[in-house]
Design a protein around this motif. Structure first.
Motif, PDB file in Angstrom:
ATOM      1  N   GLY A  46       0.824  -1.199   0.000  1.00 32.25           N
ATOM      2  CA  GLY A  46       0.000   0.000   0.000  1.00 32.25           C
ATOM      3  C   GLY A  46       0.860   1.251   0.000  1.00 32.25           C
ATOM      4  O   GLY A  46       2.091   1.194   0.050  1.00 32.25           O
ATOM      5  N   ASP A  47       0.209   2.402  -0.067  1.00 30.96           N
ATOM      6  CA  ASP A  47       0.916   3.691  -0.121  1.00 30.96           C
ATOM      7  C   ASP A  47       1.903   3.740  -1.280  1.00 30.96           C
ATOM      8  O   ASP A  47       2.952   4.401  -1.196  1.00 30.96           O
ATOM      9  CB  ASP A  47       1.654   3.979   1.189  1.00 30.96           C
ATOM     10  CG  ASP A  47       0.714   4.318   2.337  1.00 30.96           C
ATOM     11  OD1 ASP A  47      -0.498   4.452   2.074  1.00 30.96           O
ATOM     12  OD2 ASP A  47       1.190   4.438   3.477  1.00 30.96           O
ATOM     13  N   GLU A  48       1.578   2.987  -2.377  1.00 27.80           N
ATOM     14  CA  GLU A  48       2.429   2.965  -3.580  1.00 27.80           C
ATOM     15  C   GLU A  48       3.823   2.418  -3.312  1.00 27.80           C
ATOM     16  O   GLU A  48       4.783   2.750  -4.011  1.00 27.80           O
ATOM     17  CB  GLU A  48       2.529   4.366  -4.202  1.00 27.80           C
ATOM     18  CG  GLU A  48       1.188   4.971  -4.597  1.00 27.80           C
ATOM     19  CD  GLU A  48       1.360   6.349  -5.203  1.00 27.80           C
ATOM     20  OE1 GLU A  48       1.925   6.456  -6.311  1.00 27.80           O
ATOM     21  OE2 GLU A  48       0.950   7.322  -4.541  1.00 27.80           O
ATOM     22  N   LEU A  49       3.944   1.578  -2.301  1.00 23.33           N
ATOM     23  CA  LEU A  49       5.223   0.948  -1.964  1.00 23.33           C
ATOM     24  C   LEU A  49       5.160  -0.541  -2.266  1.00 23.33           C
ATOM     25  O   LEU A  49       4.218  -1.229  -1.836  1.00 23.33           O
ATOM     26  CB  LEU A  49       5.549   1.153  -0.484  1.00 23.33           C
ATOM     27  CG  LEU A  49       5.909   2.582  -0.068  1.00 23.33           C
ATOM     28  CD1 LEU A  49       5.727   2.754   1.437  1.00 23.33           C
ATOM     29  CD2 LEU A  49       7.343   2.921  -0.473  1.00 23.33           C
ATOM     30  N   ILE A  67       9.414  -0.143  -5.857  1.00 20.75           N
ATOM     31  CA  ILE A  67       8.512   0.899  -6.325  1.00 20.75           C
ATOM     32  C   ILE A  67       8.166   1.778  -5.129  1.00 20.75           C
ATOM     33  O   ILE A  67       7.809   1.269  -4.063  1.00 20.75           O
ATOM     34  CB  ILE A  67       7.229   0.299  -6.919  1.00 20.75           C
ATOM     35  CG1 ILE A  67       7.543  -0.501  -8.190  1.00 20.75           C
ATOM     36  CG2 ILE A  67       6.191   1.378  -7.221  1.00 20.75           C
ATOM     37  CD1 ILE A  67       6.342  -1.257  -8.742  1.00 20.75           C
ATOM     38  N   ALA A  68       8.281   3.084  -5.292  1.00 20.97           N
ATOM     39  CA  ALA A  68       7.986   4.003  -4.195  1.00 20.97           C
ATOM     40  C   ALA A  68       7.627   5.373  -4.762  1.00 20.97           C
ATOM     41  O   ALA A  68       8.060   5.728  -5.865  1.00 20.97           O
ATOM     42  CB  ALA A  68       9.186   4.130  -3.250  1.00 20.97           C
ATOM     43  N   PRO A  69       6.824   6.153  -4.042  1.00 21.56           N
ATOM     44  CA  PRO A  69       6.521   7.514  -4.485  1.00 21.56           C
ATOM     45  C   PRO A  69       7.818   8.313  -4.674  1.00 21.56           C
ATOM     46  O   PRO A  69       8.749   8.207  -3.879  1.00 21.56           O
ATOM     47  CB  PRO A  69       5.685   8.081  -3.336  1.00 21.56           C
ATOM     48  CG  PRO A  69       5.091   6.889  -2.670  1.00 21.56           C
ATOM     49  CD  PRO A  69       6.134   5.823  -2.790  1.00 21.56           C
ATOM     50  N   GLY A  70       7.858   9.080  -5.736  1.00 11.86           N
ATOM     51  CA  GLY A  70       9.040   9.882  -6.003  1.00 11.86           C
ATOM     52  C   GLY A  70      10.044   9.205  -6.900  1.00 11.86           C
ATOM     53  O   GLY A  70      10.980   9.849  -7.384  1.00 11.86           O
ATOM     54  N   LEU A  71       9.889   7.900  -7.137  1.00 10.18           N
ATOM     55  CA  LEU A  71      10.773   7.190  -8.049  1.00 10.18           C
ATOM     56  C   LEU A  71      10.116   7.123  -9.420  1.00 10.18           C
ATOM     57  O   LEU A  71       8.990   6.625  -9.550  1.00 10.18           O
ATOM     58  CB  LEU A  71      11.066   5.778  -7.546  1.00 10.18           C
ATOM     59  CG  LEU A  71      11.801   5.645  -6.201  1.00 10.18           C
ATOM     60  CD1 LEU A  71      11.952   4.179  -5.835  1.00 10.18           C
ATOM     61  CD2 LEU A  71      13.164   6.325  -6.268  1.00 10.18           C
ATOM     62  N   ALA A  72      10.807   7.600 -10.435  1.00  9.51           N
ATOM     63  CA  ALA A  72      10.234   7.612 -11.780  1.00  9.51           C
ATOM     64  C   ALA A  72      10.024   6.197 -12.313  1.00  9.51           C
ATOM     65  O   ALA A  72       9.117   5.951 -13.114  1.00  9.51           O
ATOM     66  CB  ALA A  72      11.139   8.400 -12.716  1.00  9.51           C
ATOM     67  N   GLU A  73      10.850   5.277 -11.877  1.00  5.85           N
ATOM     68  CA  GLU A  73      10.745   3.873 -12.288  1.00  5.85           C
ATOM     69  C   GLU A  73      11.253   3.016 -11.149  1.00  5.85           C
ATOM     70  O   GLU A  73      11.889   3.529 -10.215  1.00  5.85           O
ATOM     71  CB  GLU A  73      11.563   3.630 -13.551  1.00  5.85           C
ATOM     72  CG  GLU A  73      13.028   3.968 -13.406  1.00  5.85           C
ATOM     73  CD  GLU A  73      13.796   3.826 -14.711  1.00  5.85           C
ATOM     74  OE1 GLU A  73      15.023   3.686 -14.637  1.00  5.85           O
ATOM     75  OE2 GLU A  73      13.159   3.842 -15.785  1.00  5.85           O
ATOM     76  N   PRO A  74      10.953   1.714 -11.172  1.00  8.41           N
ATOM     77  CA  PRO A  74      11.440   0.852 -10.095  1.00  8.41           C
ATOM     78  C   PRO A  74      12.953   0.971  -9.923  1.00  8.41           C
ATOM     79  O   PRO A  74      13.708   0.927 -10.892  1.00  8.41           O
ATOM     80  CB  PRO A  74      11.023  -0.551 -10.549  1.00  8.41           C
ATOM     81  CG  PRO A  74       9.838  -0.321 -11.426  1.00  8.41           C
ATOM     82  CD  PRO A  74      10.108   0.970 -12.138  1.00  8.41           C
ATOM     83  N   ALA A  75      13.388   1.141  -8.671  1.00  6.63           N
ATOM     84  CA  ALA A  75      14.814   1.279  -8.373  1.00  6.63           C
ATOM     85  C   ALA A  75      15.417  -0.087  -8.094  1.00  6.63           C
ATOM     86  O   ALA A  75      14.907  -0.849  -7.259  1.00  6.63           O
ATOM     87  CB  ALA A  75      15.012   2.200  -7.177  1.00  6.63           C
ATOM     88  N   ALA A 212      13.767   2.933   3.372  1.00  3.57           N
ATOM     89  CA  ALA A 212      13.345   3.254   4.733  1.00  3.57           C
ATOM     90  C   ALA A 212      11.837   3.456   4.802  1.00  3.57           C
ATOM     91  O   ALA A 212      11.187   3.042   5.773  1.00  3.57           O
ATOM     92  CB  ALA A 212      14.065   4.513   5.220  1.00  3.57           C
ATOM     93  N   ALA A 213      11.260   4.051   3.768  1.00  5.72           N
ATOM     94  CA  ALA A 213       9.808   4.246   3.729  1.00  5.72           C
ATOM     95  C   ALA A 213       9.079   2.905   3.659  1.00  5.72           C
ATOM     96  O   ALA A 213       8.017   2.725   4.281  1.00  5.72           O
ATOM     97  CB  ALA A 213       9.433   5.114   2.532  1.00  5.72           C
ATOM     98  N   LEU A 214       9.639   1.964   2.918  1.00  2.00           N
ATOM     99  CA  LEU A 214       9.034   0.628   2.826  1.00  2.00           C
ATOM    100  C   LEU A 214       9.032  -0.049   4.193  1.00  2.00           C
ATOM    101  O   LEU A 214       8.020  -0.624   4.618  1.00  2.00           O
ATOM    102  CB  LEU A 214       9.809  -0.221   1.817  1.00  2.00           C
ATOM    103  CG  LEU A 214       9.314  -1.653   1.620  1.00  2.00           C
ATOM    104  CD1 LEU A 214       8.031  -1.660   0.782  1.00  2.00           C
ATOM    105  CD2 LEU A 214      10.384  -2.522   0.945  1.00  2.00           C
ATOM    106  N   LEU A 215      10.159   0.016   4.897  1.00  2.00           N
ATOM    107  CA  LEU A 215      10.243  -0.602   6.224  1.00  2.00           C
ATOM    108  C   LEU A 215       9.322   0.101   7.218  1.00  2.00           C
ATOM    109  O   LEU A 215       8.700  -0.550   8.066  1.00  2.00           O
ATOM    110  CB  LEU A 215      11.683  -0.581   6.727  1.00  2.00           C
ATOM    111  CG  LEU A 215      12.698  -1.393   5.915  1.00  2.00           C
ATOM    112  CD1 LEU A 215      14.084  -1.248   6.522  1.00  2.00           C
ATOM    113  CD2 LEU A 215      12.305  -2.870   5.840  1.00  2.00           C
ATOM    114  N   ASP A 216       9.229   1.424   7.122  1.00  2.00           N
ATOM    115  CA  ASP A 216       8.318   2.164   8.006  1.00  2.00           C
ATOM    116  C   ASP A 216       6.878   1.740   7.768  1.00  2.00           C
ATOM    117  O   ASP A 216       6.106   1.573   8.725  1.00  2.00           O
ATOM    118  CB  ASP A 216       8.454   3.670   7.770  1.00  2.00           C
ATOM    119  CG  ASP A 216       9.748   4.234   8.341  1.00  2.00           C
ATOM    120  OD1 ASP A 216      10.385   3.543   9.161  1.00  2.00           O
ATOM    121  OD2 ASP A 216      10.115   5.358   7.965  1.00  2.00           O
TER     122      ASP A 216
END
Length: 413
Positions: A46-49, A67-75, A212-216
């Motif tokens: 969820g949360d685009e993560l 995949i995360a907000p702010g990333l133009a493509e999967p990192a 870090a956002a994914l783990l949070d």
């Protein structure tokens, strides 16, 4: 859906895990270039993560991205193949946290199950990891997904442990420039098992903030599951106290009944108590409900890991093959691998060889190098190797050494 129908069906086929885990007995059809096969799994919180795993079965290459907000493509986080791999992405505690959160977020992702079995290849183990908390979950994940022994350490777990165990190699986790954990290896050039990771302190490629956002997000999902005030019901607390004892798995039904009576309605955790695929599934559910640290109850319920005393030795066997039949080293290595595997002592595979230029300009094969793994009993392993070399009339010219400094030679018996 994180596991689409194609991947789910493929995972149920006997050859899938052999190919995915780079096992020597993988079905040759999985490596047939005429039948290219690529699959994908997306593990969203969820949360685009989300984590994205791309599986190139044909090319034996597996890539993990975020995949995360702010990333133009999967990192890209890391990849694993049999050439230029960089699989050391995360710590065990991070994978366990993500697997728990994914199970809560999507009931299809039972834990331990497909998340551990597919993503454990991207873990790196160090001195802070406790095998007592890890082994039962890894064993349970493979028992859920692949036929095999129901008791004892799974072969997949042992193989994974030996590949990802970097304890004693100078591994260090430090805060990078942005404050996020990064990993490095002291004296990396001389380490017996090198670190291959994008997550180093000086990396410009690893998405530290997004990770870090994914783990949070995973932590938030677990916190939500334990925020229900009904968990403070006296009957629930009493039932949890019984379940968190050494043999607490004998009291799961009363705990489930107390949770329902109190109005706790977390379906994934209740299912883990009522209809668990494994005891390990019930164990992490009780840990979450009781607010215990990750893995603390696993130690209590399952005891000492057999891997805590396991040992292995990586050896190099050099075979003199000049003047021998072309198939000599291949047949010998195949017999050695089979004998070691049957005895539960390890395995062997050809790693390379050497040649010389003859007077007429042609090249003559001189030697073959065989990588040998011996587990738990070095003396017995060397005895088996010696016996097989004698059987193939190769003992007099063969040389066996340790692959780690100072590369001591081992006497053949």
């Amino acid at each position: 859906m994180p596991l689409d129908d194609a991947l789910t069906a493929r995972m149920a086929e006997p050859g899938f895990w052999a190919a995915y885990l780079f096992e020597d007995d993988a079905d040759e059809d999985d490596a047939d270039g005429d039948d290219a096969e690529s699959l994908r799994a997306e593990f969203g919180l969820g949360d685009e993560l989300a984590l994205v795993l791309d599986l190139d079965i044909t090319g034996e290459s597996f890539e993990l991205a975020l995949i995360a907000p702010g990333l133009a493509e999967p990192a890209e986080l890391g990849w694993d193949d049999q050439a230029h791999f960089h699989p050391h992405v995360m710590r065990w505690a991070e994978l366990d946290l993500l697997a728990r959160a994914l199970a809560l977020h999507d009931p299809q992702m039972r834990h331990p199950g497909p998340v551990l079995a597919l993503l454990a290849r991207f873990v790196v183990l160090d001195e802070q990891d406790d095998l007592d908390t890890i082994t039962p979950l890894m064993d349970a994940a493979f028992r859920m997904l692949r036929p095999g022994p129901r008791d004892g350490v799974r072969a997949e777990t042992r193989d994974w442990f030996e590949l990802r165990d970097l304890r004693g190699t100078g591994l260090s986790w430090t805060a990078g420039p942005d404050g996020h954990p990064a990993v490095e290896q002291i004296h990396a050039d001389s380490a017996a098992r090198p670190l291959y990771s994008l997550r180093t302190p000086d990396s410009a490629d690893f998405p530290f903030t997004a990770w870090a956002a994914l783990l949070d997000r995973a932590g938030q999902l677990l916190a939500t599951a334990t925020a229900d005030p009904s968990l403070d019901d006296p009957a629930v607390r009493a039932a949890l106290k019984r379940c968190t004892a050494t043999r607490g798995y004998a009291h799961l039904t009363p705990l489930a009944e107390a949770l329902r009576a109190a109005g706790v309605a977390q379906p994934v955790l209740l299912r883990a108590l009522d209809e668990p695929v494994s005891r390990a599934e019930s164990c992490w559910a009780v840990e979450v409900l009781a607010g215990l640290p990750q893995g603390s109850l696993v130690k209590r319920w399952f005891g000492r890991s057999p891997l805590s005393t396991a040992r292995s030795w990586e050896l190099s066997l050099t075979l003199a093959i000049e003047g021998r039949a072309a198939e000599h080293s291949r047949v010998l290595t195949s017999d050695l691998a089979g004998a070691l595997k049957e005895a539960g002592l390890g395995g062997a595979e050809i790693a390379g060889g050497s040649s010389r230029q003859a007077a007429d300009g042609t090249y003559v094969d001189v030697s073959t190098t065989v990588d040998v793994l011996v587990r738990d009993d070095l003396a017995r392993g060397v005895s088996l190797i010696s016996e097989l070399l004698r059987r193939h009339d190769a003992a007099a010219t063969a040389e066996l050494r340790h692959t780690s400094p100072p590369y001591d030679r081992i006497a053949l018996l």
